[in-house]
Scaffold this motif. Structure first.
Motif: not given
Length: 93
Positions: A6-16, A32-47
């Protein structure tokens, strides 16, 4: 959500969505005012993501938050199938 797919799907949707707009990850993080490294982790399904952060991402993408939530809702109906279709499409590009 604690389901890793689910985390991976959500991140990939934002990435796409981001890539479809031709926007870099750095640019989205800044807008968006978010941390770049968090966004990278989120898009990779790790957050995971909070609703407030999802809204910030939508504002950064200049799209309604509903666009993201509708895509997530649809994909999470069958996340394994969605991931398979996403990977198939990504390998074709």
């Amino acid at each position: 959500m604690k389901n890793p797919s689910a985390n991976l799907v959500m991140g990939l949707i934002v990435k796409s969505l981001r890539e479809g707009l031709g926007m870099s990850r750095y640019a989205l993080a800044k807008l968006a005012g978010v941390d770049y490294s968090w966004l990278r982790r989120f898009e990779n399904g790790k957050s995971g993501i909070r609703v407030e952060t999802l809204i910030l991402l939508a504002k950064g993408l200049k799209i309604p938050a509903g666009t993201i939530t509708n895509a997530i809702e649809k994909a999470l109906g069958d996340p394994d199938r969605w991931l398979a279709e996403y990977e198939k499409k990504s390998s074709a590009d």
